[in-house]
Structure formats: structure tokens, C-alpha cells
Design a protein around this motif. Sequence first.
Motif, PDB file in Angstrom:
ATOM      1  N   SER A   7     -16.114  78.145   8.362  1.00 48.96           N
ATOM      2  CA  SER A   7     -15.581  76.787   8.191  1.00 48.96           C
ATOM      3  C   SER A   7     -14.301  76.861   7.376  1.00 48.96           C
ATOM      4  O   SER A   7     -13.995  77.880   6.752  1.00 48.96           O
ATOM      5  CB  SER A   7     -16.598  75.893   7.487  1.00 48.96           C
ATOM      6  OG  SER A   7     -16.848  76.382   6.175  1.00 48.96           O
ATOM      7  N   ILE A   8     -13.579  75.756   7.342  1.00 50.45           N
ATOM      8  CA  ILE A   8     -12.361  75.698   6.541  1.00 50.45           C
ATOM      9  C   ILE A   8     -12.220  74.311   5.934  1.00 50.45           C
ATOM     10  O   ILE A   8     -12.463  73.293   6.596  1.00 50.45           O
ATOM     11  CB  ILE A   8     -11.114  76.055   7.378  1.00 50.45           C
ATOM     12  CG1 ILE A   8      -9.885  76.175   6.470  1.00 50.45           C
ATOM     13  CG2 ILE A   8     -10.875  75.052   8.489  1.00 50.45           C
ATOM     14  CD1 ILE A   8      -8.740  76.916   7.088  1.00 50.45           C
ATOM     15  N   SER A   9     -11.899  74.300   4.623  1.00 51.57           N
ATOM     16  CA  SER A   9     -11.654  73.061   3.885  1.00 51.57           C
ATOM     17  C   SER A   9     -12.769  72.041   4.058  1.00 51.57           C
ATOM     18  O   SER A   9     -12.516  70.847   4.259  1.00 51.57           O
ATOM     19  CB  SER A   9     -10.309  72.449   4.310  1.00 51.57           C
ATOM     20  OG  SER A   9      -9.257  73.353   4.096  1.00 51.57           O
ATOM     21  N   GLY A  10     -14.003  72.489   4.035  1.00 49.68           N
ATOM     22  CA  GLY A  10     -15.134  71.583   4.103  1.00 49.68           C
ATOM     23  C   GLY A  10     -15.438  71.029   5.476  1.00 49.68           C
ATOM     24  O   GLY A  10     -16.320  70.179   5.628  1.00 49.68           O
ATOM     25  N   ARG A  42      -8.324  82.624   1.638  1.00 53.68           N
ATOM     26  CA  ARG A  42      -9.321  82.937   0.623  1.00 53.68           C
ATOM     27  C   ARG A  42     -10.679  82.792   1.283  1.00 53.68           C
ATOM     28  O   ARG A  42     -11.029  81.712   1.764  1.00 53.68           O
ATOM     29  CB  ARG A  42      -9.198  82.021  -0.576  1.00 53.68           C
ATOM     30  CG  ARG A  42     -10.087  82.423  -1.749  1.00 53.68           C
ATOM     31  CD  ARG A  42      -9.918  81.496  -2.944  1.00 53.68           C
ATOM     32  NE  ARG A  42      -8.587  81.626  -3.535  1.00 53.68           N
ATOM     33  CZ  ARG A  42      -7.604  80.750  -3.356  1.00 53.68           C
ATOM     34  NH1 ARG A  42      -7.796  79.675  -2.594  1.00 53.68           N
ATOM     35  NH2 ARG A  42      -6.436  80.934  -3.922  1.00 53.68           N
ATOM     36  N   CYS A  43     -11.429  83.862   1.321  1.00 54.25           N
ATOM     37  CA  CYS A  43     -12.719  83.885   2.017  1.00 54.25           C
ATOM     38  C   CYS A  43     -13.835  84.059   1.001  1.00 54.25           C
ATOM     39  O   CYS A  43     -13.927  85.113   0.362  1.00 54.25           O
ATOM     40  CB  CYS A  43     -12.738  85.021   3.042  1.00 54.25           C
ATOM     41  SG  CYS A  43     -14.323  85.251   3.859  1.00 54.25           S
ATOM     42  N   ASN A  44     -14.631  83.022   0.838  1.00 52.00           N
ATOM     43  CA  ASN A  44     -15.724  83.061  -0.144  1.00 52.00           C
ATOM     44  C   ASN A  44     -15.208  83.499  -1.520  1.00 52.00           C
ATOM     45  O   ASN A  44     -15.836  84.270  -2.234  1.00 52.00           O
ATOM     46  CB  ASN A  44     -16.841  83.997   0.319  1.00 52.00           C
ATOM     47  CG  ASN A  44     -17.462  83.549   1.642  1.00 52.00           C
ATOM     48  OD1 ASN A  44     -17.395  82.369   2.007  1.00 52.00           O
ATOM     49  ND2 ASN A  44     -18.064  84.478   2.367  1.00 52.00           N
ATOM     50  N   ALA A  58     -18.538  82.470   6.348  1.00 50.13           N
ATOM     51  CA  ALA A  58     -17.346  82.370   5.504  1.00 50.13           C
ATOM     52  C   ALA A  58     -16.851  80.934   5.398  1.00 50.13           C
ATOM     53  O   ALA A  58     -16.806  80.202   6.393  1.00 50.13           O
ATOM     54  CB  ALA A  58     -16.230  83.256   6.058  1.00 50.13           C
ATOM     55  N   ALA A  59     -16.470  80.562   4.155  1.00 47.75           N
ATOM     56  CA  ALA A  59     -15.749  79.313   3.904  1.00 47.75           C
ATOM     57  C   ALA A  59     -14.313  79.711   3.577  1.00 47.75           C
ATOM     58  O   ALA A  59     -14.050  80.362   2.560  1.00 47.75           O
ATOM     59  CB  ALA A  59     -16.383  78.562   2.740  1.00 47.75           C
ATOM     60  N   LEU A  60     -13.388  79.363   4.450  1.00 44.98           N
ATOM     61  CA  LEU A  60     -12.005  79.795   4.313  1.00 44.98           C
ATOM     62  C   LEU A  60     -11.132  78.707   3.698  1.00 44.98           C
ATOM     63  O   LEU A  60     -11.336  77.522   3.931  1.00 44.98           O
ATOM     64  CB  LEU A  60     -11.432  80.175   5.686  1.00 44.98           C
ATOM     65  CG  LEU A  60     -12.164  81.263   6.480  1.00 44.98           C
ATOM     66  CD1 LEU A  60     -11.435  81.507   7.801  1.00 44.98           C
ATOM     67  CD2 LEU A  60     -12.276  82.550   5.678  1.00 44.98           C
ATOM     68  N   GLU A  61     -10.131  79.160   2.921  1.00 45.60           N
ATOM     69  CA  GLU A  61      -9.076  78.280   2.420  1.00 45.60           C
ATOM     70  C   GLU A  61      -7.748  78.923   2.786  1.00 45.60           C
ATOM     71  O   GLU A  61      -7.569  80.132   2.621  1.00 45.60           O
ATOM     72  CB  GLU A  61      -9.157  78.127   0.907  1.00 45.60           C
ATOM     73  CG  GLU A  61     -10.435  77.508   0.388  1.00 45.60           C
ATOM     74  CD  GLU A  61     -10.463  77.522  -1.135  1.00 45.60           C
ATOM     75  OE1 GLU A  61      -9.511  76.997  -1.750  1.00 45.60           O
ATOM     76  OE2 GLU A  61     -11.414  78.100  -1.690  1.00 45.60           O
ATOM     77  N   LEU A  62      -6.809  78.130   3.263  1.00 44.40           N
ATOM     78  CA  LEU A  62      -5.493  78.654   3.619  1.00 44.40           C
ATOM     79  C   LEU A  62      -4.663  78.899   2.358  1.00 44.40           C
ATOM     80  O   LEU A  62      -4.700  78.113   1.412  1.00 44.40           O
ATOM     81  CB  LEU A  62      -4.763  77.687   4.542  1.00 44.40           C
ATOM     82  CG  LEU A  62      -5.413  77.433   5.906  1.00 44.40           C
ATOM     83  CD1 LEU A  62      -4.583  76.418   6.694  1.00 44.40           C
ATOM     84  CD2 LEU A  62      -5.543  78.730   6.693  1.00 44.40           C
TER      85      LEU A  62
END
Length: 644
Positions: A7-10, A42-44, A58-62
Motif C-alpha cells: 500500500s502507499i500513503s494509507g 520508504r518501505c516499512n 509493505a507500506a510505502l512512502e514516496l
Amino acid sequence: MTSIAVSISGSEAKTFPVGIAAQDALKELVSGKQRKQSIAVRCNGKVLDLSAPLREDAALELIFAESEEALHILRHSAAHIMAQAVKELFGQDVKVTIGPAIEDGYYYDFDRQPAFTPDDFAAIEEKMTAIVKAALSFSRRELPIAEAVDFFAKQNETYKVELIKDLEAKGETVVSLYQQGEFIDLCRGPHIPDTSWLKSFKLLRVAGSYWRGDEKNPMLTRIYGTAFFDPKELKQYLERIEEAKRRDHRKLGKELKLFTIQDEIGPGLILWQPRGALLRRLIEDYWKDAHYQNGYQLVCTPHIARQDLWKTSGHLDFYAENMYAAMDIDEVAYQLKPMNCPFHIGVYKSEPHSYREFPIRWCELGTVYRYERAGALHGLMRVRGFTQDDAHIFCRPDQLEEEIFNIIDLNLHVLKTFGFSEYDVYLSTRPAKYVGSDENWELATRALQQAMDKKGLAYSIDPGEGVFYGPKIDIKIKDQLGRSWQCSTIQVDFNLPERFGMSYAGQDGAEHQPIMIHRALMGSLERFIGVLIEHYAGAFPLWLAPEQARILNITDSQGEYCGKVLAELRKAGIRVEADLRNEKLNYKIREAQLMKVPYMLIAGDREMQDGMITVRKRSGENLPPMSPQEFSALVRRECEERAV
């Protein structure tokens, strides 16, 4: 497990096969515009480049270019691009070692004979530009240790082989490699998506560097560079470098006749010239007065002690590599002191103490000696003999927090007086190798934290950077160029009082152990003066100027009058010299300005007739003519204000 949820950004997670590259997952999770603007993810909680495989949910952030993390990635990638350029230009004549990002840029260490020089920069930068234009992708792959060793051995990259074998010894079974074009490097990453992201870069300087910092190993050539996303930021940075060169304390120290270092005396040992010694005395006098006003008493201790003292203190166990070899005196081993603290404990133990005496505050401008490698020596900033503005406070447990609070107050006041109002504060916690109980470490750390919280100081945690006997507060001041300098430190110590069997009679009649606080406000006079020189570019405020004024005659006929003015001003306590040479006035003014003299006092026939002097500031501003008495009053007012 064959699939993972990403997922990304919730947003709602989507399912992907295990090992999918982050950039491929992003194609289904975010818009094309966001993908193009992102440099990594940013992964976890861990930063990965876009080519990294995802092996778990994984929860990803750009991560976008304007972030500090992105700048670090850019600079790390620039080091790889520079290494690729070097290999393409010089081929088998050069071996690559390591190339990390650092605070202001990056470097890469190379093994090549002859060593690289700045004359090579133009060709390397030209080749780097071609690599950037080629937009080569950074691709990651993983290899088993044996295959990686075989690969780099065939390339004759012996340093990489050594690094991989070290990883194997630590239990690693697989290593990661990155490739752009034909260049392949051992690296954990992360990296920019492709080389075209590197648009603003510059090679800066070369330096010698021993492999792994060990002088027994081969000497390498380290090429430093920097990189920015924004060309304007690169331009500003290069301008700051030029300004830093102009302010270099080694250059100004020579020009202003403040200090010298001579091979005949020994590297890292400072010879203070008269002007520098006077500057130093002014700082010392202020320091002593400030401490007296804040309840400190001055002590003075010797430069050597029996080696057994350093065994008791723990320095021989934890600090021996920074100490000089023992000397035999009357068949007893003595050593030069690296610290003042055991001596202050000796003063304490010279007589019994009661709880009523606390806190006891002792200070000393004590000269200490520490071994520094020749390659680490740097003017006044890194020396082998220096004077520490040291103090030790002995207190009861119920006084600890208040004493820390008072030290912080005095510390910030002193720094502000010298013109430093910007700083970063760090709480350095327990290192891996330490002495003392966990309970005492926690008590000391909590006291430092609570004092800073009550003071309202913003601070960061610097994990594991405490000294072996206790946690500490470090204050890093910022100069006119925004550079940080480590000067002030406050350290809480339960260990040395225990090692030396220190005690005092408590209110209950029993013996108790005092708490010891180590602290330095300036760190060392040498380093602090070096910072001051660069902060003010040698143009010290009037109260610190070794020469506050210089009298200049226009013709020989004013020589006698200038002599009388000189005597009167000196009697009034003004630090003044006279330049009565048979030279043109503009020439003498220029020389005084180059020596950063705050005031030039000009006397011609009119001034001599009226008993006046014409006052000119080093900035070029002229003040109205005034009498020597009026000028003395002006100087006293400005010095009392300690204007910066």
C-alpha cells in the motif's frame, strides 16, 4: 509465500508477487506524475531505491527530491558515477574502494599511482557529464558471497574482495551489487533511478587516506565532490566554500600574526605570537571573571602524573590510544595528562568534606596532551597539546539537576558574549563500552534531560556517543557560515568518584559519595580561538581585538604629538600601537585595515594644533574628530557592552 500486500500513503493495499521491484508496484499505486517526481521509497520505515525488490507486506512512502534523504541518495549515487568515470578514463590503472555520501557531499577512495590531483578534475567531470546524459539506470542484483568474491577477483578489485570476505565473517551469505552502464559496484544502496538525476555536481579537492584508516595499509587518493538537485544551491555552496577559504584560521592566523606551527617544534604544537597571546589572555581573563561571578574557584594542576593514576581513572583501559607513552622518572612510570579530572579529584581528597560545603565548583585552564594522527592535525582545530577550559562540580544527588541547569545558563551566556547565538544541542547516551551501573547511567541521563526540558532547550538524542563514564550534553555552535563546531560539553559522572573512593560526611553522619560533573564551555582555547577567527574573519569585536587602535601620522612633524597620544591612550588601558613610518597615509591605512585594526587614529597638523585625532573605522567610516579622552571613553563603552 508467493504474494505480498503493498500500500502507499494509507491507501488500500494491492497484491503483488514476492520480489516485485518497488517501481513496478508504484505503477499501480500512484499517478505517473508522482512516480516521475519520486526518487526512492520508504518501505516499512527503511529507505529503498525504486529498483529494490519487495519481499514482504509493505507500506510505502514516496521520497521526493526536496528531502534530506533524497539528497543523501543523490550524493551516494554521484560517488558511483564519479567512480565509473574514473574507471572508464583510467581503466586497470586504478582500483576502487569505498564511496559514501557525507554531510556536504561525497567522496570515493581510489588506489592509483600516480595519485590523482586537481588537474584530473576537468576530465573526470567531463566524463561524469557524459554518463549523466546517457541516463543509465541503476539496477540492483544480489549474489552469493562466493560468486561476488569470484566476480571482483576477476576484475582485480582486491579491496572489494576484502570487504566481501569481512561481510562473510560477520555471517552474511548474500551481498548486493549495483550497476549503471558497464560499471558494477558492491553497495547496499539506495540509489537514484538513473544517472540523469545528477544535474548539479562539482569535484572539490583531493586528500590522502589510508585504507580503513590504518597507516599500516596502503595510502589511497580520496576525491571529494558535492551534488545538489538545484543548480542555485550548488552555486551558493561553492560561494560558501570560497568564503570559508577567505576565513581559514590558518591563513588569517599567519596574516594577522596570531600563531605559528613549525616542524622544528613539532606538528600539532602551537606557538602563540604576541598578538595571539594577547587575544588568548583577553579570553582567559573574561573566562576567569565569569567563573568567579558564578561561584567557581580556580585551581591549578601539573602536566604529568604517575601512570597508576590513569589506571585508577580508567583512562589506560579506555583512552590509552590517545595518550602518549610513559616516561621513566626515578624508576617510576609517569604520563602526560590527557585530562584534568583526576587532578581535581586529588585536590578534593586532600581534606575531608561535609554535605554543607556542596556544591563545590572548581575550574582550571589546564593544558592537556593527546595523541592525534598526523593526517588528522588541522591548525588550531586539531592539535596535540591544548588548554581545556575545564571545570568540575562536586554535588549531592539533590543538587544535580539544579547544577546542570546553572551550567547550561552560564554556557549559553558565555557563547552569546562571544557572538554565538545559534547552536544545536545533543544528548549523548551510553556507549557500547562503558563503566558503572545501569542505574547510575539512567539517573545521570534523566538529570540531563530534565534540566534541558526545564530550560526549554530543543535537543536531539545522539545514541551511544556518551563517554565511557557517563552521558553528556554536547552543544555545537554555528558560525557565520552556518557551520557547526563542537565546543561545549556537560558530563555527569558517578564512576570516577567511586573509583577514587571519594566521600563526604552527610547530614546523617554517614559517609556518602558525591556526584561529579565535568564540563567545558569552549572545549579548548585553541579550537575556540580557531572558530572565533573564522567566525569573525579575523575582524574581532573591539573588546577582543589584540590591537584596538593604531595611530597614523601624516608627516614626520606630528611624530612627537602621536607619541603623547599613544602614551595617554595606553595609560587609559587602550590597546594601541603607532605607525610613524615615512609612508603615505593611504598605504598605512590599508595596512591597518589588512590587520583588522578596529580604529585608525589620524593626526595631521590641524589635529595636533587642536589636540584632537581624526577617527576612522576599519569599515572606512569616519567619525567626527575627538580628543584622546573622548576616544578612550568611546572604547570603554563599546568594550563594556561587548558588542559583536
